[in-house]
Design an enzyme around this catalytic site. Structure first.
Site, short mmCIF file in Angstrom:
data_model
loop_
_atom_site.label_atom_id
_atom_site.label_comp_id
_atom_site.label_asym_id
_atom_site.label_seq_id
_atom_site.Cartn_x
_atom_site.Cartn_y
_atom_site.Cartn_z
CG ASP A 140 -2.95 58.32 1.16
OD1 ASP A 140 -3.60 58.06 2.19
OD2 ASP A 140 -3.32 58.00 0.02
CD GLN A 251 -2.16 60.50 -2.35
OE1 GLN A 251 -3.14 61.06 -1.88
NE2 GLN A 251 -1.87 59.24 -2.11
NE ARG A 281 -4.08 46.92 -1.42
CZ ARG A 281 -4.30 48.24 -1.48
NH1 ARG A 281 -3.47 49.04 -2.14
NH2 ARG A 281 -5.32 48.77 -0.86
CG ASP A 283 -3.39 52.18 -4.19
OD1 ASP A 283 -4.00 51.80 -3.19
OD2 ASP A 283 -3.22 53.38 -4.48
CD GLU A 325 -7.65 49.81 -2.83
OE1 GLU A 325 -8.36 50.25 -1.91
OE2 GLU A 325 -7.12 50.57 -3.67
CG HIS A 394 -4.32 50.25 4.58
ND1 HIS A 394 -4.67 49.24 3.69
CD2 HIS A 394 -4.23 51.37 3.84
CE1 HIS A 394 -4.77 49.76 2.49
NE2 HIS A 394 -4.50 51.05 2.54
CG ASP A 395 -7.72 52.28 2.86
OD1 ASP A 395 -6.97 53.20 3.23
OD2 ASP A 395 -7.62 51.72 1.76
NE ARG A 515 -6.92 56.76 5.60
CZ ARG A 515 -6.42 56.85 4.37
NH1 ARG A 515 -6.73 55.94 3.47
NH2 ARG A 515 -5.61 57.84 4.03
C1 GLC Z 1 -6.01 52.93 -1.78
C2 GLC Z 1 -5.30 52.74 -0.47
C3 GLC Z 1 -5.54 53.93 0.40
C4 GLC Z 1 -5.03 55.15 -0.29
C5 GLC Z 1 -5.60 55.27 -1.70
C6 GLC Z 1 -4.82 56.25 -2.51
O1 GLC Z 1 -7.38 52.98 -1.64
O2 GLC Z 1 -5.75 51.56 0.14
O3 GLC Z 1 -4.92 53.79 1.64
O4 GLC Z 1 -5.38 56.29 0.44
O5 GLC Z 1 -5.54 54.06 -2.41
O6 GLC Z 1 -3.59 55.69 -2.89
#
Ligand code: GLC
Length: 644
Positions: A140, A251, A281, A283, A325, A394-395, A515
């Protein structure tokens, strides 16, 4: 006078003695412990009512004390500097850039050699995408971390990261790194030990013996990756249970209701802070706390968890800032910057997802009504909070158009979201865009979008007037983002108008995830053309560098001044007023390919004596009828002309 409890102060004092810390150094720490004790204790007591919150807080203070004592002198100095400039992130000189080290410069050491390039663009903030050791194979984009204390071997070492952070700092660039909190890779030691039967580690995750409870949760849980990772739970034979996996099946979501998980992350925060990371950040922060019957996003506990981590960082490394985020609906977003009991105690930064979506929506529709209505209706931004303003990252772009906002201007949210996805995939009649559909959800009809800025704007391969219009849209879209008043962040390659990577699916592990089309490797031949104004790269790069220079010169763009959307404008015009004590400003943007009017009265009401378009360097004077006419895709930043 606030004072931490005596037992806590005594324990800190003992640590300071053991380490032979100077009286001054010790006093500086004790002041922080006194100041922040309550901020630490209160959320712990709320989060873990069955645990001794005092003991937990005292333990976290101890860990922070040890980290404080280990922190380098240069970083202590940074903390003092930040304390003297608490609004450092809000100043208009801030410009961000985000990249993968390998795709931008090969390695961490390679990146050290590219700092000048970033400075040319005016960059002061570098979000380095996940560089910690991730699982092998698909991970990921690095968001499946296998070890928080090691660097990906192909990028370098922990020492390289420390060196990079120091080099960046000396060039006035803050290093921003991810703190991946919601999950770890299945290969992370905690997950390995959970599978080996260690109860302590099993309790780090959400594990269910059968489908009964997962099925109950699933009734209200959305799917993040319905296409390649449907469902939110994964059966793991070795574990003998269903484990919560919001994102991919490898994950594993962590169980933040377990204070030991929080303790682990306290240590990780302190570790990253002492490497010289200046902004963390957070996440996928919205997903941390699970509650049956909800979407398991934006639960109030998330803000308490953030407060604990933030407070620990403030004690050990007071200069470190936090960025949430949380790509969530507009009404859930603002609390991430601190509201209610969390004011000033959680994240300093958060992504302005709504602004991003509405900029694209305005460009596609040539209409500003929905954007004006939705953005004007946002709750006020907390004055200590700052938005990350971006066109893309990046998303993928999720079309977060609120149904209620849409209905209030007579649109269907569902239809408008579909329109945007199709427009940017280039399949809607008249579209100039060249993006891709991402995660088409057959069940809900939801679909998202991948693509670089240049491809989404129709720059790639365009010629003649189409190319000119695409470049004008590029300038306009960035002017809206740079002119909002938060930190604009550019995704690597967009400054060179890089198109989608046609070979994105060829890298192993990337084939299902488009992506990667918008995470191209930086093409340094392309970059070499940035100084040639006769090239697309030169024009794109210079227009962003220009925005950064003008932005830095305008105190009016300080993030503390709220951005107010002018509700009543021509349907092709988007306008934002800002009233900072240093002076007023109006950003006026024409999102259409025609000339559009804007009433001068809005400028006059702000009592500017000599209105001046700082982007185009010309005085602003109305026609006889009191109208300002804006050319197709024009962007004006109107301020009072500074005295020569
Ligand atoms: C955040 C990241 C993304 C990732 C997700 C899981 O949203 O920006 O790229 O897939 O978290 O970690």
């Amino acid at each position: 006078m606030i004072r931490a409890p005596e037992d806590v102060r005594r324990a800190v004092a003992a640590r300071l003695r053991e380490a032979g810390a100077s009286a001054e150094h010790g006093r500086a720490l004790l002041v922080r412990v006194d100041r922040f004790w309550d901020d630490l204790l209160a959320p712990l007591a709320r989060l873990y009512p069955d645990t001794d919150a005092h003991a937990l807080a005292a333990d976290f203070v101890d860990r922070a004390t040890l980290a404080y004592l280990e922190r380098g002198d240069d970083l202590h100095l940074l903390d003092y500097r930040r304390a003297l400039t608490p609004d450092w992130l809000q100043q208009p000189g801030q410009v961000g850039y985000a990249c993968y080290a390998d795709r931008f410069a090969g390695t961490l050491q390679g990146l050290v050699g590219k700092v000048d390039y970033l400075s040319e663009l005016g960059v002061t903030y570098l979000h380095l995408m996940p560089a910690l050791k991730a699982r092998d194979g698909d991970n990921d984009g690095g968001y499946a971390i296998a070890d928080y204390r090691q660097i990906r071997p192909d990028l370098g070492t922990v020492e390289d990261l420390r060196h990079l952070a120091t080099t960046l700092r000396l060039s006035g660039i803050s290093l921003v790194m991810d703190l991946v909190l919601n999950h770890v890779a299945r290969e992370h030691e905690w997950a390995v030990r959970a599978r080996a039967g260690e109860e302590r580690y099993r309790a780090y995750f959400h594990v269910f013996a059968d489908r009964e409870i997962p099925d109950q949760y699933e009734q209200t849980l959305p799917e993040v990756f319905p296409d390649f990772a449907p469902g939110n739970f994964t059966w793991d034979g070795e574990l003998g249970g269903w484990v919560w996996t919001t994102f991919n099946e490898w994950q594993w979501d962590l169980n933040w209701a377990n204070p030991q998980v929080l303790g682990e992350f306290v240590d990780i925060v302190l570790f990253l802070a002492n490497l010289g990371v200046e902004v963390l950040r957070l996440d996928a922060i919205a997903f941390l706390w699970k509650r049956l019957g909800t979407t398991c996003q934006n639960q109030p506990e998330v803000h308490d968890l953030t407060q604990v981590l933030r407070t620990v960082a403030r004690i050990a490394a007071s200069g470190v800032a936090f960025k949430a985020e949380a790509i969530v609906g507009p009404r859930d977003l603002v609390p991430y910057l601190g509201v209610g009991r969390h004011v000033g105690r959680v994240s300093d930064l958060a992504y302005h997802n709504s602004l991003m979506v509405h900029v694209w929506s305005m460009l596609a529709s040539g209409e500003t009504r929905l954007a004006r209505h939705a953005l004007a209706g946002l709750p006020p931004t907390p004055p200590l909070g700052t938005w990350i303003c971006y066109l893309r990252c990046h998303d993928d772009i999720g079309w977060a158009i609120d149904d209620r906002d849409a209905a209030e201007v007579g649109l269907s949210g569902f239809e408008h979201r579909r329109f945007l996805a199709r427009w940017y995939a280039g399949t809607f009649p008249g579209s100039w865009a060249d993006g891709l559909l991402f995660q088409v959800n057959e069940e809900t009809g939801d679909m998202r979008t991948s693509g670089t800025t240049a491809s989404l704007l129709g720059m790639a391969g365009a010629s003649g007037s189409a190319a000119e219009q695409a470049l004008a849209r590029f300038r306009l879209a960035h002017a809206m983002v740079y002119g909002w008043g938060g930190i604009p962040v550019i995704w690597s390659g967009d400054e060179l108008a890089t198109p989608n990577d046609p070979h994105w699916a060829e890298e192993p592990g990337h084939e299902d995830d488009n992506r990667w089309a918008h995470r191209p490797r930086l093409d340094w031949d392309r970059a070499a053309r940035r100084t040639d104004p006769g090239t697309l790269e030169g024009q794109a790069f210079e227009s962003l560098a220009h925005l950064a220079r003008v932005r830095a010169s305008l105190p009016e763009l300080h993030a503390q001044a709220p951005a107010q959307v002018v509700r009543d404008t021509d349907n092709g015009i988007f306008a934002v007023t800002r009233t900072h004590p240093s002076g007023p400003m109006v950003g006026v943007y024409n999102v259409t390919s025609d000339w559009r009017p804007f009433p001068y009265a809005v400028v006059a009401d702000l009592r500017m004596s000599s209105p001046w378009n700082a982007l185009g360097s010309h005085p602003v004077t109305p026609e006889a009828d009191g109208i300002l006419w804006l050319a197709p895709y024009a962007a004006w930043w109107i301020v009072d002309r500074p005295e020569e």
